[in-house]
Motif scaffolding. Structure first.
Motif, PDB file in Angstrom:
ATOM      1  N   LEU A 179       8.237  41.841  -0.266  1.00  0.00           N
ATOM      2  CA  LEU A 179       6.936  41.928  -0.952  1.00  0.00           C
ATOM      3  C   LEU A 179       7.131  42.230  -2.434  1.00  0.00           C
ATOM      4  O   LEU A 179       6.428  41.680  -3.289  1.00  0.00           O
ATOM      5  N   LYS A 200       4.644  42.310  -5.700  1.00  0.00           N
ATOM      6  CA  LYS A 200       3.897  43.522  -5.352  1.00  0.00           C
ATOM      7  C   LYS A 200       4.695  44.753  -5.770  1.00  0.00           C
ATOM      8  O   LYS A 200       5.921  44.787  -5.578  1.00  0.00           O
ATOM      9  N   VAL A 220       5.765  48.117  -4.797  1.00  0.00           N
ATOM     10  CA  VAL A 220       5.838  48.700  -3.460  1.00  0.00           C
ATOM     11  C   VAL A 220       6.488  50.084  -3.512  1.00  0.00           C
ATOM     12  O   VAL A 220       7.486  50.289  -4.198  1.00  0.00           O
ATOM     13  N   ALA A 253       6.874  38.510   4.978  1.00  0.00           N
ATOM     14  CA  ALA A 253       6.080  38.946   3.819  1.00  0.00           C
ATOM     15  C   ALA A 253       5.012  37.912   3.480  1.00  0.00           C
ATOM     16  O   ALA A 253       3.857  38.259   3.196  1.00  0.00           O
ATOM     17  N   LEU A 259       1.076  38.705   3.649  1.00  0.00           N
ATOM     18  CA  LEU A 259       0.166  38.553   2.503  1.00  0.00           C
ATOM     19  C   LEU A 259      -0.985  37.620   2.858  1.00  0.00           C
ATOM     20  O   LEU A 259      -2.142  37.885   2.528  1.00  0.00           O
TER      21      LEU A 259
END
Ligand SMILES: Nc1ncnc2c1ncn2[C@@H]1O[C@H](COP(=O)(O)OP(=O)(O)OP(=O)(O)O)[C@@H](O)[C@H]1O
Ligand SMILES: [Mg+2]
Length: 308
Positions: free
Chosen positions: A29, A34, A36, A258, A262
């Protein structure tokens, strides 16, 4: 107040792929842009060790966050631009004991997350293999639960108890908590047993779809994480599969997971965030104890499983 989306990766069964999934789904991710944060909420500290984070006299960790009002950002360790780890550097089992009599003990992590303005898009919490106070803190803080399962013949054993705990936490302290999905880890492609277990799990969750249960919209991820030795090698190299061996099945599978994650969940995150900011339920300290509302029973274990 922070509106970061928080996901508990949990299964009280040991060795099913919780830490591997937290690390490598998180890394995939992060690779997709993103920001994270990975929280190590397991006294075994496997996630912390996975990244080679060592305890030093000055390093704060989850123990301090839970027992000493230490802000998450003070315990945060930057791994790479989009990955931050909140490590477990002092045995968290001690925190569990110390907090046993504390008021609001199930909501400490949730308070820490909501009281700070955190820069993360997603927080993934690696839970211990138990349903004790640490896991309750994760469930109280999370908007969703992801359940890694290993497709062997005891895969569903204990799932009912996990779902009951999720249900109880939703009723008492976290009204928007839901089971987002089930991820098959260490999958043996092409074996009959794996196929049968997947079918059992589908039936198990299908029997609750459309109802009020927190798992009624659970997504059975199509992406299966195949058994891949490279994933087991990563921790000793202090890195994630994305860097260790980007062309391995492990890297491929976590990247696909991932993507699926998403597509399935982040599309509705704006709506989710709106709901989260409206809910700020303060309950008495002993919220997780005796029941005072009708529980939602988890679906029965399929006969194939029960017969084992
Ligand atoms: N897909 C995979 N292929 C091969 N090995 C794997 C895979 N996923 C995890 N492993 C290995 O299996 C072991 C257990 O995985 P992991 O630590 O992620 O499980 P866990 O659920 O976090 O365990 P615990 O309950 O002890 O915290 C580890 O040694 C890990 O490296
Ligand atoms: Mg683990």
């Amino acid at each position: 107040m922070s509106c970061v989306r928080t996901i508990a990766i949990t299964n009280q069964k040991g060795g099913v792929g919780k830490t591997t999934t937290t690390v490598n789904l998180g890394a995939a991710l992060a690779g997709m842009g993103k920001n994270v944060c990975l929280i190590d909420l397991d006294p075994q500290a496997h996630l912390t060790m996975h990244f080679g984070i060592e305890a030093t006299t000055t390093r704060a960790g989850m123990y301090d966050v839970l027992t000493a009002d230490t802000p998450l950002t003070r315990a945060a360790v930057g791994i790479e631009p989009n990955i931050t780890v909140i490590p477990s550097v002092i045995d968290l089992a001690a925190a569990e004991v110390e907090l046993a009599g504390a008021v609001g003990r199930e909501q400490i992590l949730r308070d820490r997350i909501t009281e700070e303005t955190l820069p993360y898009d997603l927080i993934l919490i690696d839970c211990p293999p138990s349903l004790g106070l640490l896991t309750l803190n994760a469930l109280a803080a999370a908007s969703e639960v992801l359940i890694p399962l290993q497709p062997h013949f005891l895969a569903l054993q204990g799932l009912g108890q996990l779902l009951e705990t999720v249900s109880l936490v939703r009723r008492r302290i976290n009204p928007t908590l839901k089971v987002a999905g089930v991820i098959f880890c260490m999958f043996e492609t092409g074996t009959r047993l794996s196929g049968e277990v997947v079918e059992d799990v589908r039936n198990f969750f299908a029997s609750a779809s459309g109802g009020d249960a927190p798992w009624s919209e659970a997504h059975i991820f199509k992406t299966r994480i195949r058994r891949n030795i490279k994933l087991a090698e990563c921790p000793s190299h202090g890195t994630t599969i994305r860097h260790y061996d980007p062309s391995s099945h492990g890297a491929e599978d976590y990247a696909a997971l991932a993507d699926e994650f998403l597509a399935a969940f982040v599309a509705d995150s704006a709506e989710q965030t709106d709901r989260e900011t409206l809910v700020d339920v303060r309950m008495p300290a002993d919220v997780v104890g005796e029941g005072d509302a009708e529980p939602v029973a988890p679906p029965a274990v399929p006969s194939h499983e029960a017969a084992q």
